[in-house]
Write a protein that holds these residues in place. Structure first.
Motif, short mmCIF file in Angstrom:
data_model
loop_
_atom_site.label_atom_id
_atom_site.label_comp_id
_atom_site.label_asym_id
_atom_site.label_seq_id
_atom_site.Cartn_x
_atom_site.Cartn_y
_atom_site.Cartn_z
N MET A 186 83.49 67.03 82.78
CA MET A 186 83.81 66.13 81.70
C MET A 186 82.84 64.98 81.62
O MET A 186 82.47 64.53 80.55
N VAL A 187 82.40 64.48 82.76
CA VAL A 187 81.43 63.38 82.77
C VAL A 187 80.12 63.82 82.15
O VAL A 187 79.52 63.11 81.35
N VAL A 188 79.68 65.02 82.47
CA VAL A 188 78.43 65.54 81.89
C VAL A 188 78.59 65.66 80.38
O VAL A 188 77.70 65.28 79.61
N LEU A 189 79.74 66.17 79.91
CA LEU A 189 79.94 66.32 78.48
C LEU A 189 79.98 64.97 77.80
O LEU A 189 79.46 64.80 76.70
N ALA A 190 80.60 63.98 78.45
CA ALA A 190 80.76 62.67 77.82
C ALA A 190 79.44 61.96 77.65
O ALA A 190 79.23 61.26 76.67
N PHE A 191 78.52 62.12 78.59
CA PHE A 191 77.28 61.37 78.53
C PHE A 191 76.08 62.18 78.03
O PHE A 191 75.01 61.65 77.84
N PHE A 205 80.32 56.22 73.65
CA PHE A 205 81.13 57.34 73.17
C PHE A 205 80.21 58.34 72.48
O PHE A 205 79.04 58.07 72.24
N GLU A 206 80.76 59.52 72.15
CA GLU A 206 80.01 60.50 71.39
C GLU A 206 80.93 61.19 70.41
O GLU A 206 82.15 61.25 70.60
N VAL A 207 80.34 61.69 69.32
CA VAL A 207 81.08 62.39 68.28
C VAL A 207 80.54 63.81 68.19
O VAL A 207 79.34 64.02 68.07
N ARG A 208 81.45 64.78 68.24
CA ARG A 208 81.06 66.20 68.23
C ARG A 208 81.65 66.85 66.98
O ARG A 208 82.86 66.76 66.73
N THR A 233 84.68 61.60 72.00
CA THR A 233 84.87 61.49 73.45
C THR A 233 84.45 60.09 73.89
O THR A 233 83.32 59.68 73.64
N THR A 234 85.36 59.36 74.52
CA THR A 234 85.09 57.99 74.93
C THR A 234 84.36 57.96 76.26
O THR A 234 84.15 59.00 76.91
N ALA A 241 85.94 59.64 79.14
CA ALA A 241 86.17 61.08 78.93
C ALA A 241 87.48 61.37 78.22
O ALA A 241 87.94 62.50 78.24
N HIS A 242 88.09 60.35 77.59
CA HIS A 242 89.27 60.60 76.74
C HIS A 242 88.79 61.16 75.41
O HIS A 242 87.85 60.65 74.80
N THR A 243 89.42 62.23 74.93
CA THR A 243 89.01 62.89 73.69
C THR A 243 90.13 62.84 72.66
O THR A 243 91.30 63.06 72.99
N PHE A 244 89.76 62.52 71.41
CA PHE A 244 90.75 62.57 70.34
C PHE A 244 90.09 63.13 69.09
O PHE A 244 88.88 62.99 68.88
N ARG A 245 90.90 63.77 68.25
CA ARG A 245 90.40 64.39 67.02
C ARG A 245 90.71 63.51 65.82
O ARG A 245 91.72 62.83 65.78
N MET A 246 89.82 63.57 64.83
CA MET A 246 90.01 62.79 63.60
C MET A 246 90.12 63.72 62.40
O MET A 246 89.56 64.81 62.38
N LYS A 247 90.87 63.24 61.39
CA LYS A 247 91.03 63.97 60.13
C LYS A 247 90.38 63.16 59.01
O LYS A 247 90.11 61.98 59.17
#
Length: 312
Positions: A72-77, A167-170, A198-199, A202-208
């Motif tokens: 998760m850390v790798v994905l977050a950064f 953070f990052e946006v996917r 992803t904050t 490593a907290h992830t939330f979805r947006m509409k």
């Protein structure tokens, strides 16, 4: 006690001694307890083996959990080569070596580019963007600090990732706006499609669509519905105001034009409504505000002061 009992583990021997004493008291001569002691030894050994298996499972689970955290850390950064730093922490030489270009937008201006995959990107004043000559690997990754508007080309096999400060946006294919501020606040506005944020923790939330996510120090603090056109009007050179207080507005204008603007306390809480044309320069914008709010404006170089007429 026989030789087999003497060579048994101390815990097992102790259990057998106690059992033997009990059997001798209850049945001093009538019972052959050899078979009973053997059954006891087998039971004790089964329990010991079960305890060892439980310990091994606990250790394995802990190692697995640690491995998941590392992923998760790798994905977050977002590392862009196996042994490199994130884009945000890389030097210009490292960025160039990795095949990335750097875009820096001058104060008071905006820039538009087409990315290698056909995605459209508009960068606002004082924004920095890092993007590759060609997208490689499993995702399409860029870095943006400031404010960017993106219309992402669809490619379900290669997610589009925007790395930002904290953070990052996917996404797969969508339209959205990202804004970072110098006070460690940020926002993501989704116009259409769907994104996953992803904050830093490593907290992830979805947006509409029509969602506005507000972040502070890389962590989400609010999620609400908005009129997205208010947040993307800057791409047409406009700033939409719906009651923003003047003290907040002049901070945004100061950052946009790279000047220092201050106002006295009598003006700081005055609310401003309407639209400002940011393409006309800071003096023109402040003159437009002056038509709405009676004030005197003085300027010395890059320092601008706004005073209420009642305080002259």
């Amino acid at each position: 006690m026989n030789d087999q009992a003497r060579n048994t583990h101390p815990d097992t021997a102790g259990e057998e001694n106690r059992l033997e004493l009990m059997l001798e008291v209850c049945h001093p001569e009538s019972v052959d307890n050899t078979r009973i002691k053997q059954l006891v030894r087998e039971k004790i050994m089964r329990e010991k083996m079960a305890r060892k298996r439980r310990i091994r499972r606990i250790i394995f689970s802990s190692i697995s959990a640690a491995a998941c955290v590392a992923v998760m850390v790798v994905l977050a950064f977002g590392l862009f080569t196996p042994d490199s730093k994130p884009l945000s922490g890389s030097t210009l030489a490292e960025i160039k070596k990795a095949g990335y270009q750097e875009l820096i937008v001058n104060p008071g201006e905006k820039a538009e580019i087409t990315l290698p995959d056909g995605s459209r990107l508009i960068a606002n004043s004082r924004t920095r963007v890092l993007y590759p000559d060609h997208f490689k690997g499993k995702d399409r990754r860029i870095f943006a600090n400031g404010e960017v508007y993106l219309e992402v080309a669809k490619d379900k096999d290669h997610p589009f990732v925007v790395e930002s400060e904290g953070f990052e946006v996917r996404v797969l294919g969508t339209v959205f706006n990202i804004r970072n501020s110098s006070d460690s606040t940020a926002s993501v506005v989704l116009v259409e499609g769907a994104v996953e944020v992803t904050t830093e923790s490593a907290h992830t939330f979805r947006m509409k669509p029509n969602d506005l996510a507000e972040l502070v120090n890389g962590e989400m603090v609010a999620l609400q519905k908005v009129d997205t056109s208010d947040f993307t009007a800057w791409t047409d050179g406009l700033l939409v105001l719906k009651g923003e207080v003047l003290s907040s507005l002049i901070q945004r204008l100061g950052h946009h034009y790279d000047v220092t603007i201050s106002c006295d306390s009598a003006l700081s809480d005055v609310r401003i409504y309407g639209k400002l044309d940011l393409g006309e320069g800071v003096d023109h914008v402040l003159s437009a505000i002056k038509e709405i709010v009676p004030m005197e404006i003085s300027r010395e170089g890059d320092r601008i002061t706004m005073k209420s007429k009642s305080m002259k």
